[in-house]
Design a protein around this motif. Structure first.
Motif, mmCIF file in Angstrom:
data_model
loop_
_atom_site.group_PDB
_atom_site.id
_atom_site.type_symbol
_atom_site.label_atom_id
_atom_site.label_comp_id
_atom_site.label_asym_id
_atom_site.label_seq_id
_atom_site.Cartn_x
_atom_site.Cartn_y
_atom_site.Cartn_z
ATOM 1 N N VAL A 18 -2.347 -7.153 -2.349
ATOM 2 C CA VAL A 18 -2.225 -5.893 -1.645
ATOM 3 C C VAL A 18 -3.003 -4.842 -2.440
ATOM 4 O O VAL A 18 -2.761 -4.668 -3.642
ATOM 5 N N VAL A 19 -3.971 -4.183 -1.786
ATOM 6 C CA VAL A 19 -4.820 -3.204 -2.470
ATOM 7 C C VAL A 19 -4.813 -1.874 -1.725
ATOM 8 O O VAL A 19 -4.644 -1.833 -0.516
ATOM 9 N N ALA A 40 3.396 -10.802 1.508
ATOM 10 C CA ALA A 40 2.335 -9.829 1.239
ATOM 11 C C ALA A 40 2.287 -8.767 2.331
ATOM 12 O O ALA A 40 2.132 -7.579 2.054
ATOM 13 N N PHE A 41 2.447 -9.188 3.571
ATOM 14 C CA PHE A 41 2.436 -8.254 4.696
ATOM 15 C C PHE A 41 3.605 -7.275 4.600
ATOM 16 O O PHE A 41 3.442 -6.073 4.808
ATOM 17 N N LYS A 42 4.774 -7.785 4.230
ATOM 18 C CA LYS A 42 5.967 -6.941 4.096
ATOM 19 C C LYS A 42 5.758 -5.891 3.004
ATOM 20 O O LYS A 42 6.080 -4.722 3.179
ATOM 21 N N LYS A 43 5.195 -6.302 1.863
ATOM 22 C CA LYS A 43 4.932 -5.368 0.760
ATOM 23 C C LYS A 43 3.910 -4.314 1.193
ATOM 24 O O LYS A 43 4.068 -3.128 0.900
ATOM 25 N N HIS A 49 4.293 2.794 4.215
ATOM 26 C CA HIS A 49 5.356 3.669 4.701
ATOM 27 C C HIS A 49 5.602 4.821 3.717
ATOM 28 O O HIS A 49 6.031 5.902 4.115
ATOM 29 N N LEU A 50 5.324 4.576 2.440
ATOM 30 C CA LEU A 50 5.565 5.567 1.399
ATOM 31 C C LEU A 50 4.490 6.656 1.332
ATOM 32 O O LEU A 50 4.788 7.787 0.973
ATOM 33 N N ILE A 51 3.239 6.297 1.640
ATOM 34 C CA ILE A 51 2.184 7.307 1.540
ATOM 35 C C ILE A 51 2.050 8.044 2.866
ATOM 36 O O ILE A 51 2.255 7.495 3.930
ATOM 37 N N LYS A 59 -3.986 -2.318 2.148
ATOM 38 C CA LYS A 59 -4.459 -3.420 2.991
ATOM 39 C C LYS A 59 -4.296 -4.732 2.260
ATOM 40 O O LYS A 59 -4.141 -4.772 1.044
ATOM 41 N N LEU A 60 -4.373 -5.809 3.027
ATOM 42 C CA LEU A 60 -4.261 -7.152 2.459
ATOM 43 C C LEU A 60 -5.640 -7.733 2.194
ATOM 44 O O LEU A 60 -6.566 -7.540 2.981
#
Length: 76
Positions: A18-19, A40-43, A49-51, A59-60
């Motif tokens: 995740v980048v 990875a998608f969940k993270k 959601h935080l930014i 993105k993945l």
């Protein structure tokens, strides 16, 4: 099956990362390497959601395979 696994073949992808992207450049990355796409998608979703910025987006990225490295190669 996701679009990604249909394109690359489910068995071909061995790692996800995740980048944080800004204008097509990687600015930061999550240090964890994920084996499962769903984790990875969940993270990625949690971080997005935080930014509150449209300029920055998590993105993945994925690795399609591992390659044997010659220990004598100094990378020159």
């Amino acid at each position: 099956m996701s679009k990604l696994s249909m394109t690359l073949g489910h068995e071909a992808v061995v790692a996800y990362k995740v980048v944080l992207m800004f204008q097509g450049e990687v600015m930061k990355d999550d240090p964890k390497i994920y084996v499962q796409y769903s984790a990875a998608f969940k993270k990625c979703e949690q971080l997005n959601h935080l930014i509150k910025s449209d300029d920055y987006k998590w993105k993945l990225m994925c690795a399609k395979g591992w390659y044997d490295i010659d220990p004598n190669d100094k990378g020159e």
